[in-house]
Scaffold this motif. Structure first.
Motif, PDB file in Angstrom:
ATOM      1  N   UNK A  44       0.843  -1.197   0.000  1.00  0.00           N
ATOM      2  CA  UNK A  44       0.000   0.000   0.000  1.00  0.00           C
ATOM      3  C   UNK A  44       0.878   1.247   0.000  1.00  0.00           C
ATOM      4  N   UNK A  45       0.247   2.362  -0.247  1.00  0.00           N
ATOM      5  CA  UNK A  45       0.957   3.636  -0.218  1.00  0.00           C
ATOM      6  C   UNK A  45       0.743   4.378   1.073  1.00  0.00           C
ATOM      7  N   UNK A  46       0.390   3.658   2.150  1.00  0.00           N
ATOM      8  CA  UNK A  46       0.149   4.301   3.439  1.00  0.00           C
ATOM      9  C   UNK A  46       1.459   4.797   4.048  1.00  0.00           C
ATOM     10  N   UNK A  47       1.325   5.792   4.898  1.00  0.00           N
ATOM     11  CA  UNK A  47       2.471   6.311   5.635  1.00  0.00           C
ATOM     12  C   UNK A  47       2.683   5.427   6.863  1.00  0.00           C
ATOM     13  N   UNK A  48       3.637   4.520   6.785  1.00  0.00           N
ATOM     14  CA  UNK A  48       3.912   3.592   7.873  1.00  0.00           C
ATOM     15  C   UNK A  48       5.393   3.333   8.000  1.00  0.00           C
ATOM     16  N   UNK A  49       5.757   2.244   8.653  1.00  0.00           N
ATOM     17  CA  UNK A  49       7.160   1.946   8.889  1.00  0.00           C
ATOM     18  C   UNK A  49       7.961   1.690   7.606  1.00  0.00           C
ATOM     19  N   UNK A  50       7.380   1.112   6.531  1.00  0.00           N
ATOM     20  CA  UNK A  50       8.169   0.994   5.301  1.00  0.00           C
ATOM     21  C   UNK A  50       8.642   2.351   4.778  1.00  0.00           C
ATOM     22  N   UNK A  51       7.763   3.357   4.836  1.00  0.00           N
ATOM     23  CA  UNK A  51       8.157   4.701   4.395  1.00  0.00           C
ATOM     24  C   UNK A  51       9.236   5.275   5.306  1.00  0.00           C
ATOM     25  N   UNK A  52       9.103   5.042   6.616  1.00  0.00           N
ATOM     26  CA  UNK A  52      10.117   5.524   7.546  1.00  0.00           C
ATOM     27  C   UNK A  52      11.443   4.798   7.325  1.00  0.00           C
ATOM     28  N   UNK A  53      11.363   3.531   6.940  1.00  0.00           N
ATOM     29  CA  UNK A  53      12.581   2.762   6.647  1.00  0.00           C
ATOM     30  C   UNK A  53      13.336   3.402   5.488  1.00  0.00           C
ATOM     31  N   UNK A  54      12.609   3.755   4.433  1.00  0.00           N
ATOM     32  CA  UNK A  54      13.226   4.436   3.291  1.00  0.00           C
ATOM     33  C   UNK A  54      13.859   5.755   3.733  1.00  0.00           C
ATOM     34  N   UNK A  55      13.147   6.493   4.574  1.00  0.00           N
ATOM     35  CA  UNK A  55      13.660   7.771   5.082  1.00  0.00           C
ATOM     36  C   UNK A  55      14.965   7.574   5.832  1.00  0.00           C
ATOM     37  N   UNK A  56      15.001   6.545   6.691  1.00  0.00           N
ATOM     38  CA  UNK A  56      16.203   6.281   7.483  1.00  0.00           C
ATOM     39  C   UNK A  56      17.400   5.950   6.601  1.00  0.00           C
ATOM     40  N   UNK A  57      17.181   5.142   5.588  1.00  0.00           N
ATOM     41  CA  UNK A  57      18.281   4.752   4.687  1.00  0.00           C
ATOM     42  C   UNK A  57      18.802   5.965   3.922  1.00  0.00           C
ATOM     43  N   UNK A  58      17.894   6.764   3.385  1.00  0.00           N
ATOM     44  CA  UNK A  58      18.313   7.953   2.641  1.00  0.00           C
ATOM     45  C   UNK A  58      19.062   8.927   3.541  1.00  0.00           C
ATOM     46  N   UNK A  59      18.581   9.103   4.787  1.00  0.00           N
ATOM     47  CA  UNK A  59      19.257  10.008   5.721  1.00  0.00           C
ATOM     48  C   UNK A  59      20.640   9.488   6.095  1.00  0.00           C
ATOM     49  N   UNK A  60      20.763   8.174   6.268  1.00  0.00           N
ATOM     50  CA  UNK A  60      22.056   7.590   6.629  1.00  0.00           C
ATOM     51  C   UNK A  60      23.105   7.855   5.557  1.00  0.00           C
ATOM     52  N   UNK A  61      22.665   7.956   4.304  1.00  0.00           N
ATOM     53  CA  UNK A  61      23.592   8.192   3.191  1.00  0.00           C
ATOM     54  C   UNK A  61      23.787   9.687   2.934  1.00  0.00           C
ATOM     55  N   UNK A  62      22.686  10.414   2.840  1.00  0.00           N
ATOM     56  CA  UNK A  62      22.731  11.782   2.346  1.00  0.00           C
ATOM     57  C   UNK A  62      23.097  12.809   3.413  1.00  0.00           C
ATOM     58  N   UNK A  63      22.663  12.608   4.662  1.00  0.00           N
ATOM     59  CA  UNK A  63      22.942  13.599   5.705  1.00  0.00           C
ATOM     60  C   UNK A  63      24.443  13.737   5.970  1.00  0.00           C
TER      61      UNK A  63
END
Length: 469
Positions: free
Chosen positions: A183-202
Motif C-alpha cells: 500500500x501507499x500508506x504512511x507507515x514503517x516501510x516509508x520511515x525505513x526508506x527515510x532512514x536509509x536515505x538520511x544515513x547516506x545523504x545527511x
C-alpha cells in the motif's frame, strides 16, 4: 560611523554567490526531510506498533522537558567553541552524524518495539538535531552581515526546509515502488526508506558544506574577548541585549497561544465545523501557501524594514484567525475555510523574517559585549518557538476538554462551541495582534543594523592590524 557611511558600506558589500547559498542550504533540505515524520511519528507507532497514545504523549513530553537546559547549553558551548577555534563546523558535522544515527533506529524499529524503545531513540534523535541545527543556524548569520543578503540567505534556507518536509511525503510511494509494502500508506516501510536515505545523504551533505562553504564574514573573538565567555557573564549578556528581550517578549505569547491552537485545530476544523471529508482538501489547498509565502515575505524583508514586515504578517494572521472564528459549523463552512485557513498559513509564514533578525541581534550583542553569541540566541529563540509550542499543543487538548468540548458529539453545546473557538482561533489572534504591535516599534532598525555592521567591521580590521603589528 554615520548612518550614510554605514549604508554605503552595506550596499557595496559583495553579494553571496548563489552557488554558496545553494550548497549551504543543502543540509537544510535534508533537515526538513528528516523532520518530515515528526508530526506523524506518534500516530505511526500507535497504529503499527500498538503503543498507547497516552504513553507516547508522556514519552514525547518527557524528552522535551530537558529542552530548557539542552537548548541554551548547546548554544553556549557552540559559541565557546567558535570563540576558541573560529569555527562551528565540528558541531555541524558531529550533529549530522548523531542525527542520522538516531533516525536510523527511531524510523526502523524492531517488531517488538515498546514505549522505552520509542522514548530512548526519540531523545537521541532530538539531541542530534539540536547539536547540528543550532550551530548551523548560527553559522548562517556569520556568512554575511549585509542587510539584504542576510534576508536572501535565510529565505533560501527556509524554502529548503519546507521543500525537504514536502519531499518526505513521497517516501510511501517510493517504499511501494521498491516492493517494501503493498500500500501507499504512511507507515514503517516509508520511515525505513527515510532512514536509509538520511544515513547516506545527511553525512554526505555535512561533508560538502563543511568542506566547501567558508566560515563567513564575521571574525572570531579576539583573545581579550574570549576572556568574557564565562557562563554567568554570557547569559547576562543575553538578558541585557534589549532587542533580544524585545523579540522574546513579543514571541512568547505567540508561541504559547498558537501552540494551543495547533493542538486543537483538527478538532476545530473536523469536529466543530463538521468538514468531514473536506478536511484533507483544506490541508491540500493550504500546502501551496508554503511555496508562495516564504519567497514573498523574504522579498518584502529585503525591500522594507524587517520588523515592520513581521508586524504586518502577524496582524494579518490575527485578522485571518478572527475570520475563522466567525465561520458557522455545517456544510457552508467549507467554502469560508478554504479561503481563510490558507490565508492564515500564508500570514504566519512571515515569521521566517525573524531568522535574519536574530542574526542582526547577534551582531548587536557582539558590538555591545564583545561576545559572539549567535548560537545561544538561536537556541533560546528555537526553544521558545519549538519546545513551548509542543508543550502548549498538549495543553490545548486538556484545556478544551476541561471547558466542556466533546470530541464525540456531532453538535457542540454552547460551552463546547465557545471552548473550541476560544482555543483554536480567538486566543492565537490575540497573541498575534499583541506581538504585531510590539514588533512595529522594534528598536533595531535597518539604519541601526547598518551602523552595527560597519562598527564591527572597523573593530575587526583594527584587531587584525594590531595582531599583524
Amino acid at each position: 560611523m554615520t548612518t550614510a557611511a554605514a549604508k554605503g558600506r552595506s550596499e557595496s558589500a559583495a553579494r553571496l554567490p548563489i552557488g554558496t547559498i545553494l550548497l549551504f542550504c543543502l543540509p537544510a533540505l535534508l533537515v526538513g526531510f528528516m523532520h518530515g515524520p515528526e508530526q506523524q511519528i506518534q500516530g505511526i507507532y500507535a497504529k503499527y506498533a500498538g503503543l498507547a497514545l497516552s504513553a507516547l504523549a508522556a514519552a514525547t513530553l518527557l524528552t522535551r522537558a530537558f529542552d530548557a537546559i539542552t537548548y541554551p547549553l548547546i548554544g553556549y558551548l557552540s559559541d565557546l567553541t567558535y570563540a576558541r577555534t573560529g569555527t562551528r563546523k565540528p558541531w555541524v558535522a558531529g550533529g549530522a552524524l548523531f542525527s542520522a544515527f538516531g533516525v536510523w533506529f527511531l524510523y526502523r524499529p524492531p517488531a517488538d518495539a515498546g514505549i522505552v524503545y520509542y522514548g530512548v531513540w526519540t531523545a537521541v534523535t532530538y539531541l542530534g538535531w539540536k547539536v547540528a541545527e543550532i550551530p548551523y543556524q548560527a553559522w548562517s548569520y556569520a556568512l554575511t552581515r549585509d542587510y539584504k543578503d542576510r534576508a536572501r540567505l535565510q529565505a533560501w534556507r527556509a524554502s529548503a526546509l519546507l521543500l525537504g518536509g514536502m519531499l518526505f511525503f513521497a517516501t510511501p510511494a517510493l517504499a511501494k515502488g521498491l516492493g517494501m509494502t503493498q500500500s501507499g500508506d504512511l507507515g514503517f516501510p516509508a520511515l525505513n526508506v527515510t532512514a536509509v536515505l538520511c544515513a547516506i545523504l545527511v553525512p554526505l551533505a555535512a561533508i560538502l558544506v563543511v568542506g566547501r562553504v567558508p566560515e563567513g564574514e564575521a571574525v572570531p573573538p579576539t583573545p581579550k574577548e574570549r576572556e568574557r565567555y564565562g557562563i554567568v557573564r554570557t547569559f547576562r549578556s543575553v538578558i541585557e541585549n534589549r532587542p533580544m528581550m524585545w523579540l522574546l517578549g513579543a514571541m512568547l505569547p505567540v508561541a504559547i497561544l498558537t501552540g494551543i491552537a495547533t493542538g486543537v485545530m483538527f478538532l476545530f476544523l473536523d469536529v466543530y465545523l463538521q468538514l468531514g471529508e473536506a478536511y484533507p482538501t483544506v490541508l491540500l489547498a493550504s500546502a501551496p501557501m508554503a511555496l508562495i509565502g516564504v519567497p514573498l515575505w523574504g522579498y518584502l524583508s529585503v525591500k522594507f524594514e524587517r520588523h515592520k514586515v513581521v508586524s504586518v504578517s502577524l496582524v494579518l494572521g490575527a485578522i485571518s484567525y478572527l475570520c475563522l472564528s466567525l465561520v458557522p459549523p455545517g456544510p457552508n463552512a467549507v467554502t469560508l475555510v478554504m479561503i481563510f485557513y490558507p490565508l492564515t498559513i500564508l500570514a504566519l509564514l512571515g515569521i521566517v523574517v525573524l531568522f535574519p533578525m536574530i542574526g542582526d541581534i547577534a551582531d548587536y550583542g557582539r558590538l555591545q559585549s564583545g561576545e559572539d553569541l549567535a548560537g545561544l540566541y538561536t537556541a533560546v529563540f528555537t526553544f521558545v518557538q519549538v519546545s513551548l509550542r509542543t508543550v502548549s499543543s498538549a495543553g490545548g487538548i486538556a484545556l478544551v476538554g476541561w471547558m466542556g468540548f466533546d470530541a464525540t458529539a456531532a453538535i457542540q453545546n454552547a460551552d463546547g462551541a465557545f471552548a473550541i473557538r476560544l482555543t483554536a482561533v480567538i486566543l492565537p489572534a490575540i497573541g498575534l495582534a499583541f506581538a504585531g504591535v510590539l514588533f512595529w516599534a522594534f528598536p533595531l532598525t535597518k539604519a541601526r543594523v547598518a551602523e552595527v555592521s560597519a562598527e564591527l567591521a572597523a573593530r575587526e580590521a583594527a584587531s587584525r592590524e594590531t595582531a599583524a603589528a
